[in-house]
Design a protein around this motif. Structure first.
Motif, PDB file in Angstrom:
ATOM      1  N   ASP A 171       0.833  -1.208   0.000  1.00  0.00           N
ATOM      2  CA  ASP A 171       0.000   0.000   0.000  1.00  0.00           C
ATOM      3  C   ASP A 171       0.867   1.257   0.000  1.00  0.00           C
ATOM      4  N   ALA A 172       1.952   1.223   0.775  1.00  0.00           N
ATOM      5  CA  ALA A 172       2.849   2.380   0.863  1.00  0.00           C
ATOM      6  C   ALA A 172       3.691   2.534  -0.403  1.00  0.00           C
ATOM      7  N   HIS A 173       3.984   1.417  -1.067  1.00  0.00           N
ATOM      8  CA  HIS A 173       4.844   1.418  -2.263  1.00  0.00           C
ATOM      9  C   HIS A 173       4.188   0.527  -3.328  1.00  0.00           C
ATOM     10  N   PRO A 174       3.144   1.039  -3.997  1.00  0.00           N
ATOM     11  CA  PRO A 174       2.375   0.221  -4.960  1.00  0.00           C
ATOM     12  C   PRO A 174       3.209  -0.408  -6.064  1.00  0.00           C
ATOM     13  N   VAL A 175       4.338   0.169  -6.383  1.00  0.00           N
ATOM     14  CA  VAL A 175       5.193  -0.386  -7.432  1.00  0.00           C
ATOM     15  C   VAL A 175       5.715  -1.784  -7.038  1.00  0.00           C
ATOM     16  N   LEU A 176       5.656  -2.119  -5.764  1.00  0.00           N
ATOM     17  CA  LEU A 176       6.139  -3.419  -5.302  1.00  0.00           C
ATOM     18  C   LEU A 176       5.093  -4.527  -5.429  1.00  0.00           C
ATOM     19  N   ARG A 177       3.855  -4.159  -5.757  1.00  0.00           N
ATOM     20  CA  ARG A 177       2.809  -5.188  -5.914  1.00  0.00           C
ATOM     21  C   ARG A 177       3.213  -6.167  -7.009  1.00  0.00           C
ATOM     22  N   GLY A 178       3.138  -7.437  -6.675  1.00  0.00           N
ATOM     23  CA  GLY A 178       3.498  -8.480  -7.629  1.00  0.00           C
ATOM     24  C   GLY A 178       4.958  -8.870  -7.601  1.00  0.00           C
ATOM     25  N   THR A 179       5.791  -8.125  -6.879  1.00  0.00           N
ATOM     26  CA  THR A 179       7.216  -8.462  -6.821  1.00  0.00           C
ATOM     27  C   THR A 179       7.531  -9.376  -5.644  1.00  0.00           C
ATOM     28  N   ILE A 180       6.823  -9.201  -4.549  1.00  0.00           N
ATOM     29  CA  ILE A 180       7.050  -9.991  -3.333  1.00  0.00           C
ATOM     30  C   ILE A 180       6.060 -11.147  -3.273  1.00  0.00           C
ATOM     31  N   ARG A 181       4.821 -10.858  -3.665  1.00  0.00           N
ATOM     32  CA  ARG A 181       3.749 -11.860  -3.676  1.00  0.00           C
ATOM     33  C   ARG A 181       3.067 -11.856  -5.037  1.00  0.00           C
ATOM     34  N   ASP A 182       2.494 -12.997  -5.388  1.00  0.00           N
ATOM     35  CA  ASP A 182       1.729 -13.112  -6.625  1.00  0.00           C
ATOM     36  C   ASP A 182       0.512 -12.200  -6.555  1.00  0.00           C
ATOM     37  N   HIS A 183       0.185 -11.526  -7.647  1.00  0.00           N
ATOM     38  CA  HIS A 183      -0.965 -10.605  -7.692  1.00  0.00           C
ATOM     39  C   HIS A 183      -2.268 -11.273  -7.269  1.00  0.00           C
ATOM     40  N   GLY A 184      -2.554 -12.428  -7.825  1.00  0.00           N
ATOM     41  CA  GLY A 184      -3.843 -13.072  -7.597  1.00  0.00           C
ATOM     42  C   GLY A 184      -3.933 -13.859  -6.305  1.00  0.00           C
ATOM     43  N   THR A 185      -2.946 -14.696  -6.057  1.00  0.00           N
ATOM     44  CA  THR A 185      -3.013 -15.596  -4.899  1.00  0.00           C
ATOM     45  C   THR A 185      -2.448 -14.978  -3.621  1.00  0.00           C
ATOM     46  N   LEU A 186      -1.648 -13.943  -3.761  1.00  0.00           N
ATOM     47  CA  LEU A 186      -0.932 -13.304  -2.645  1.00  0.00           C
ATOM     48  C   LEU A 186       0.041 -14.249  -1.957  1.00  0.00           C
ATOM     49  N   LYS A 187       0.436 -15.321  -2.658  1.00  0.00           N
ATOM     50  CA  LYS A 187       1.444 -16.235  -2.118  1.00  0.00           C
ATOM     51  C   LYS A 187       2.833 -15.678  -2.381  1.00  0.00           C
ATOM     52  N   ARG A 188       3.746 -15.959  -1.455  1.00  0.00           N
ATOM     53  CA  ARG A 188       5.132 -15.513  -1.558  1.00  0.00           C
ATOM     54  C   ARG A 188       5.747 -16.029  -2.851  1.00  0.00           C
TER      55      ARG A 188
END
Length: 92
Positions: free
Chosen positions: A39-56
């Protein structure tokens, strides 16, 4: 405030230097900490966790102190030291 360290490539992508801090409302878990980071750094979405499943992502690890917490249940509460900011949540 939760203290979080990111690997160099993610710090560069997010445009931050050193340690970041995020605030989590409610229970402090891997899931809530990672959501606050994204939320604080939206550019990181999908880099740490999968977009859909939110798995590492397979190449990403999570540490609390020296303890590898990568395979813990993401909704399991993290140690009180993380919630107090005394212990850093490290993403490697």
């Amino acid at each position: 405030m939760i203290r979080v360290t990111l690997p160099t490539h993610l710090r560069n992508l997010a445009g931050v230097e050193g340690e970041i801090t995020v605030e989590v409302d409610g229970e402090v878990t891997q899931h809530t900490v990672l959501s606050a980071v994204e939320d604080a750094h939206p550019v990181l979405r999908g880099t740490i966790r999968d977009h859909g499943t939110l798995k590492r992502r397979a190449f990403v690890r999570f540490f609390v102190g020296e303890e590898d917490r990568s395979h813990d249940d993401p909704d399991e509460p993290l140690p009180a030291g993380v919630a107090s900011g005394e212990v850093v949540f490290r993403i490697i």
